[in-house]
Scaffold this motif. Sequence first.
Motif, short mmCIF file in Angstrom:
data_model
loop_
_atom_site.label_atom_id
_atom_site.label_comp_id
_atom_site.label_asym_id
_atom_site.label_seq_id
_atom_site.Cartn_x
_atom_site.Cartn_y
_atom_site.Cartn_z
N THR A 514 0.82 -1.20 0.00
CA THR A 514 0.00 0.00 0.00
C THR A 514 0.86 1.25 0.00
O THR A 514 1.73 1.42 0.85
CB THR A 514 -0.93 0.00 1.22
N SER A 515 0.60 2.15 -0.93
CA SER A 515 1.25 3.45 -0.91
C SER A 515 0.50 4.37 0.06
O SER A 515 -0.63 4.08 0.47
CB SER A 515 1.26 4.06 -2.31
N LEU A 516 1.12 5.47 0.40
CA LEU A 516 0.51 6.38 1.36
C LEU A 516 -0.78 6.97 0.80
O LEU A 516 -1.79 7.05 1.52
CB LEU A 516 1.50 7.50 1.71
N GLU A 517 -0.78 7.36 -0.48
CA GLU A 517 -1.99 7.93 -1.06
C GLU A 517 -3.12 6.91 -1.11
O GLU A 517 -4.28 7.23 -0.82
CB GLU A 517 -1.69 8.45 -2.47
N ALA A 518 -2.79 5.65 -1.46
CA ALA A 518 -3.82 4.60 -1.50
C ALA A 518 -4.38 4.34 -0.11
O ALA A 518 -5.59 4.12 0.06
CB ALA A 518 -3.24 3.32 -2.10
N LEU A 519 -3.52 4.36 0.91
CA LEU A 519 -3.99 4.12 2.27
C LEU A 519 -4.90 5.26 2.74
O LEU A 519 -5.95 5.03 3.35
CB LEU A 519 -2.80 3.97 3.20
N LEU A 520 -4.52 6.51 2.46
CA LEU A 520 -5.36 7.64 2.85
C LEU A 520 -6.69 7.61 2.11
O LEU A 520 -7.73 7.97 2.67
CB LEU A 520 -4.63 8.95 2.57
N GLU A 521 -6.68 7.19 0.86
CA GLU A 521 -7.95 7.03 0.12
C GLU A 521 -8.82 5.96 0.76
O GLU A 521 -10.04 6.09 0.85
CB GLU A 521 -7.66 6.69 -1.34
N ARG A 522 -8.18 4.89 1.25
CA ARG A 522 -8.92 3.85 1.96
C ARG A 522 -9.55 4.40 3.24
O ARG A 522 -10.68 4.08 3.58
CB ARG A 522 -7.98 2.70 2.28
N VAL A 523 -8.82 5.25 3.96
CA VAL A 523 -9.37 5.88 5.17
C VAL A 523 -10.58 6.73 4.81
O VAL A 523 -11.62 6.69 5.48
CB VAL A 523 -8.29 6.73 5.87
N ARG A 524 -10.45 7.52 3.74
CA ARG A 524 -11.55 8.40 3.35
C ARG A 524 -12.79 7.60 2.98
O ARG A 524 -13.92 7.96 3.37
CB ARG A 524 -11.12 9.26 2.16
#
Length: 870
Positions: A514-524
Amino acid sequence: MGRGKLRIYLGAAPGVGKTYAMLSEGHRRVERGTDLVVGFVEHHGRRRTQVMMHGLEEVPRREVEYRESAFSEMDVDAVLARRPAVALVDELAHTNVPGCRNEKRWQDVEELLRAGIDVVSTVNIQHLESLGDVVESITGVRQRETVPDEVVRRADQIELVDMSPQALRRRMAHGNIYAPDKVDAALSNYFRPGNLTALRELALLWTADRVDEYLQQYRDEHSIRSTWQARERIVVGLTGGPEGRTLIRRAARMAAKGSGSEILAVYIARSDGLTSASPKELAVQRTLVEDLGGTFHHVIGEDIPGALLEFARGVNATQIVLGSSRRKTWQYMFGPGVGATVARESGPDLDVHIVTHDEVAKGRGLPVARGARLGRSRLIAGWVVGVAGPALLTLLLTATGATLASEAGPGFANEVLLFLFLNVLAALLGGMVPALASAAVGSLLLNYYFTPPTHTLTIADPENIVAIAIFVAVAVCVASVVDLAARRTHQAARLRAESEILSFLAGSVLRGETSLEALLERVRETFAMDSVALLERESDVAPWTCAGSVGGHGGTPPPERPEDAEVDMPVGDHMALALSGRVLPAEDRRVLAAFAAQAAVVLDRQRLAQEAGQARELAEGNRIRTALLAAVSHDLRTPLAAIKAAVSSLRADDVAWSAEDEAELLEGIESGADRLDHLVGNLLDISRLQTGTVTPLIREIDLDEVVPMALVGVPEADVALDIPEELPMVAVDPGLLERAVANIVENAVKYSPPDRPVLVSASALGDRVELRVADGGPGVPDSGKDRIFEPFQRYGDAPRGAGVGLGLAVARGFAEAMGGRLTAEDTPGGGMTMVLTLRVARDRPPAVPGLPVQVGSTSGTTEQKGRPAR
């Protein structure tokens, strides 16, 4: 005065006939009586294009002096003074010669449009600004003359001028596009079938997207909500269940049957935060959709069928793919289900496909969303049954005379049971609160209408008091049991969802996927937020900086400080995960804390990866230094030993050397010194390249001024030089270029047979100049072409005295430092050709015009007049 209309002929490649089509349109309009002039059209000696200009009024061009050369450009003032109804202006992406009123020709066209003059123009797909990087990766040519996409998109009409690659190459071979001496170079470089096919696809896709924009704009202006099946768009409705993969693959097979079909997978989530779907399964389905060329969409909506239909109509979809319901038979009592509702309300413009799968009728098995444990519809139904039901039952019983005093009634005990049934039903549907409200309303109605004395709130018979008390107690107990069951179900659902999320996070940590952007999108997506940001600072007083962020579809900017967010989750002392959109309940913060910790881990991993890359660079530097020591220990000793031996011989007193012997010894000393100087120079150069300290001083210079100087140390008979004088100037560092060419030529002479001199030639191709050094040696297989440019690599059976293997590495490093590149190709007939590609000096044309500066300038013509191109 109204704005003029712009019509653009968009070409897939140079030479497809844009200018010819524009001139044909001009003749049609003149025949209809339209006042039309030619503002600027360049025929480039093409007979058919030149013939098409006959009969059309041409506004005289403006002559511009620049760097002691004369150029002709469109005279905007003359066209405005003439004020025709229509003006033909070729090459929309053309850069005007310095001294003109506008830098770009599209700016000239904007002036004509503002003056109310209609304009017909041409442009090639590779000159659109957004496609510059794509075209460069395909063709290897950087299009320096571009036009903003928005200028072309604003055109009132766009017509694609297309031609198959085979037909275009035939047209090129017949000399209908470029001069015969340029045809071979063009066909073997820019006009390769693969390049033309890729450019054609880009043009078709871009035009199709523009047509979609026109269509969507028209539909919005006319408030058209029905689907127009102009293009197949297949929407796949996902629930997050395991059947989603089957639906996606089925939709992909459907899309494959029609060219240009699109797949849009959509997951509709409620706005209550943690979704009922499996995060792990949704991640798998997202990857599958993207691998199949589709897109994944996450939509928030309470009404699942309505949100799905709204999304499908919003993207002008033609088909919806849904899975057969996983609900068991008895569960249909709560409603017809999403599939049946969507099929019923889709209308005639949307085809709904219900796909069977292995999970049919096995039960949903999905967690229920929190905050609405029994669902909004069930809550409403519970209140209706609990409050309105007793009132309707009372009306029914009183209307039939069913009172305690009436023998026709069912009796007080049965009446209590009827009210109790409604109470239990309200509890089953709506839970605790509707059931308590039903108990209160039912007890009051029983007391007022059915217990003597009626129509009062007093009770005369103690048995009736006991009955009503039991009724209330049973109602409260049933409501408590139902509410407790709902709570336990909700807790189990939350724990299941949380466990799957935590399992997904743990797996991503182990896999490092998981990249940081993908993880933050998952949080959103998981918490239904508008935007998420990972913030950090170096100390308690330092300002916050954003390590990564994602924004929602609503355009909400990510928070810049934890104080600006609705929710912030600290991660250590100097890091925080900030979310904006809504306030989360306390029970969600446990999962959010896991996401925050994972975000910190991912950020650390990315930084460790960067440090690892730097460590690899240091290790490579150590390897280079080790190789340098090895080179110094052997290859540098050889010329030193020869020099020392010759000097010692000359200084010997016991030997009388003849003049010829002394000359030979001095020649050996000079040769060894030259060789030593060459080796030391290469060692210093590679060292500078490895440390990044090479700073080229770029200036404009003619190639024939540098190349002869690089050949000073090479025997004249070993090299054949062919550098045309009309080549454009190149933007290089003369010193670096001289060293690079010298190394390339010396390497070629080393391997070329004595009877076959090395050919050094140059030619202009687009916005670049290629210097080709061809030898007749044994050549290098494709697998070794990249390896020969590595430091300390000597290919084949090169003798130890042939150098330390730095010549080509230094040459490539210098070429890249100047913005060029050095590659190896096979020489026809045997051998190897080194191709040194250099940039043409900007705004410095050659003395004699050649090919256009960038092939595919809007009509395959010069974009800066007089500069050759490929």
